[in-house]
Design a protein around this motif. Structure first.
Motif, PDB file in Angstrom:
ATOM      1  N   GLN A  77      -1.334  39.138   0.671  1.00 18.98           N
ATOM      2  CA  GLN A  77      -1.260  40.578   0.934  1.00 18.98           C
ATOM      3  C   GLN A  77      -1.987  41.397  -0.134  1.00 18.98           C
ATOM      4  N   VAL A  78      -2.185  40.816  -1.319  1.00 13.34           N
ATOM      5  CA  VAL A  78      -2.749  41.596  -2.427  1.00 13.34           C
ATOM      6  C   VAL A  78      -4.075  41.061  -2.976  1.00 13.34           C
ATOM      7  N   TRP A  79      -4.360  39.797  -2.768  1.00 15.32           N
ATOM      8  CA  TRP A  79      -5.602  39.228  -3.291  1.00 15.32           C
ATOM      9  C   TRP A  79      -6.745  39.461  -2.312  1.00 15.32           C
ATOM     10  N   PRO A  80      -7.992  39.472  -2.806  1.00 13.66           N
ATOM     11  CA  PRO A  80      -9.142  39.661  -1.922  1.00 13.66           C
ATOM     12  C   PRO A  80      -9.447  38.416  -1.094  1.00 13.66           C
ATOM     13  N   ASN A  81      -9.987  38.652   0.074  1.00 10.18           N
ATOM     14  CA  ASN A  81     -10.394  37.588   0.981  1.00 10.18           C
ATOM     15  C   ASN A  81     -11.598  36.858   0.391  1.00 10.18           C
ATOM     16  N   ILE A  82     -11.652  35.556   0.589  1.00  8.98           N
ATOM     17  CA  ILE A  82     -12.794  34.748   0.153  1.00  8.98           C
ATOM     18  C   ILE A  82     -13.328  34.021   1.379  1.00  8.98           C
ATOM     19  N   THR A  83     -14.637  34.092   1.583  1.00 13.03           N
ATOM     20  CA  THR A  83     -15.228  33.500   2.782  1.00 13.03           C
ATOM     21  C   THR A  83     -16.345  32.510   2.481  1.00 13.03           C
ATOM     22  N   GLU A  84     -16.722  32.382   1.221  1.00 10.30           N
ATOM     23  CA  GLU A  84     -17.790  31.455   0.856  1.00 10.30           C
ATOM     24  C   GLU A  84     -17.353  30.552  -0.287  1.00 10.30           C
ATOM     25  N   ARG A  85     -17.898  29.360  -0.275  1.00  9.52           N
ATOM     26  CA  ARG A  85     -17.592  28.381  -1.331  1.00  9.52           C
ATOM     27  C   ARG A  85     -18.118  28.878  -2.675  1.00  9.52           C
ATOM     28  N   LYS A  86     -17.328  28.639  -3.713  1.00 12.14           N
ATOM     29  CA  LYS A  86     -17.705  28.942  -5.085  1.00 12.14           C
ATOM     30  C   LYS A  86     -17.496  27.679  -5.912  1.00 12.14           C
ATOM     31  N   GLU A  87     -17.992  27.700  -7.109  1.00 12.40           N
ATOM     32  CA  GLU A  87     -17.770  26.570  -8.002  1.00 12.40           C
ATOM     33  C   GLU A  87     -16.295  26.535  -8.399  1.00 12.40           C
ATOM     34  N   PRO A  88     -15.713  25.329  -8.534  1.00 11.49           N
ATOM     35  CA  PRO A  88     -14.309  25.232  -8.958  1.00 11.49           C
ATOM     36  C   PRO A  88     -14.161  25.655 -10.419  1.00 11.49           C
ATOM     37  N   SER A  89     -12.943  25.741 -10.864  1.00  4.11           N
ATOM     38  CA  SER A  89     -12.684  26.033 -12.272  1.00  4.11           C
ATOM     39  C   SER A  89     -13.415  25.012 -13.133  1.00  4.11           C
ATOM     40  N   VAL A  90     -13.880  25.426 -14.296  1.00  2.00           N
ATOM     41  CA  VAL A  90     -14.670  24.536 -15.153  1.00  2.00           C
ATOM     42  C   VAL A  90     -13.894  23.297 -15.586  1.00  2.00           C
ATOM     43  N   ASP A  91     -12.592  23.419 -15.698  1.00  2.00           N
ATOM     44  CA  ASP A  91     -11.769  22.278 -16.099  1.00  2.00           C
ATOM     45  C   ASP A  91     -10.935  21.736 -14.937  1.00  2.00           C
ATOM     46  N   ALA A  92     -11.426  21.920 -13.715  1.00  2.00           N
ATOM     47  CA  ALA A  92     -10.690  21.502 -12.516  1.00  2.00           C
ATOM     48  C   ALA A  92     -10.320  20.021 -12.534  1.00  2.00           C
ATOM     49  N   GLU A  93     -11.242  19.186 -12.939  1.00  2.00           N
ATOM     50  CA  GLU A  93     -10.966  17.744 -12.938  1.00  2.00           C
ATOM     51  C   GLU A  93      -9.823  17.388 -13.880  1.00  2.00           C
ATOM     52  N   GLU A  94      -9.723  18.101 -14.994  1.00  2.00           N
ATOM     53  CA  GLU A  94      -8.644  17.847 -15.953  1.00  2.00           C
ATOM     54  C   GLU A  94      -7.281  18.249 -15.382  1.00  2.00           C
ATOM     55  N   TRP A  95      -7.254  19.296 -14.557  1.00  2.00           N
ATOM     56  CA  TRP A  95      -5.999  19.806 -14.006  1.00  2.00           C
ATOM     57  C   TRP A  95      -5.599  19.143 -12.692  1.00  2.00           C
ATOM     58  N   ASP A  96      -6.541  18.489 -12.032  1.00  2.00           N
ATOM     59  CA  ASP A  96      -6.255  17.853 -10.748  1.00  2.00           C
ATOM     60  C   ASP A  96      -5.208  16.759 -10.940  1.00  2.00           C
ATOM     61  N   GLY A  97      -4.093  16.899 -10.246  1.00  5.38           N
ATOM     62  CA  GLY A  97      -3.025  15.908 -10.323  1.00  5.38           C
ATOM     63  C   GLY A  97      -1.938  16.217 -11.332  1.00  5.38           C
ATOM     64  N   VAL A  98      -2.134  17.232 -12.155  1.00  2.00           N
ATOM     65  CA  VAL A  98      -1.105  17.630 -13.122  1.00  2.00           C
ATOM     66  C   VAL A  98       0.041  18.282 -12.355  1.00  2.00           C
ATOM     67  N   THR A  99       1.268  17.932 -12.684  1.00  4.44           N
ATOM     68  CA  THR A  99       2.420  18.538 -12.015  1.00  4.44           C
ATOM     69  C   THR A  99       3.026  19.635 -12.887  1.00  4.44           C
ATOM     70  N   GLY A 100       3.867  20.446 -12.285  1.00  5.85           N
ATOM     71  CA  GLY A 100       4.535  21.513 -13.021  1.00  5.85           C
ATOM     72  C   GLY A 100       3.596  22.662 -13.368  1.00  5.85           C
ATOM     73  N   LYS A 101       2.623  22.954 -12.501  1.00  8.15           N
ATOM     74  CA  LYS A 101       1.619  23.965 -12.816  1.00  8.15           C
ATOM     75  C   LYS A 101       2.011  25.385 -12.407  1.00  8.15           C
ATOM     76  N   LEU A 102       3.128  25.576 -11.745  1.00  5.76           N
ATOM     77  CA  LEU A 102       3.518  26.916 -11.304  1.00  5.76           C
ATOM     78  C   LEU A 102       3.528  27.911 -12.464  1.00  5.76           C
TER      79      LEU A 102
END
Length: 107
Positions: A77-102
């Protein structure tokens, strides 16, 4: 029925899913994506596209991630719409699979 973006998207934010969405129902925050539940047509195209496995059908959302149903609804309801692919976060691979990220979710 809708699809839900779950915990593993936090700090990864791969946007491969956005590219295949026929109704543009993804919304983008600083380090997380959400799906607008009223716009999602349950086509299931996004789920296999997510490299982090962070997208779930509402009825397959793990019990420990039920809070993400509410978060997707609220933040779409508050964030902008995204319609095109962008590059992932620079450290995405490091965070992929980490639990407790909320705790790292940026609004």
């Amino acid at each position: 029925m809708t699809f839900i973006v779950g915990e593993n998207c936090i700090k990864c934010k791969y946007t491969d899913c956005v590219e295949v969405c026929p109704v543009d129902c993804f919304y983008e925050g600083p380090n997380f994506l959400v799906i607008h539940p009223d716009e999602c047509i349950d086509c299931a195209l996004c789920e296999p596209e997510c490299p982090a496995g962070a997208i779930f059908s509402e009825d397959e959302l793990p019990d420990d991630q039920q809070v993400y149903l509410e978060l997707n609804t609220e933040l779409a309801q508050v964030w902008p719409n995204i319609t095109e692919r962008k590059e992932p976060s620079v450290d995405a691979e490091e965070w992929d699979g980490v639990t407790g990220k909320l705790q790292y979710l940026e609004r």
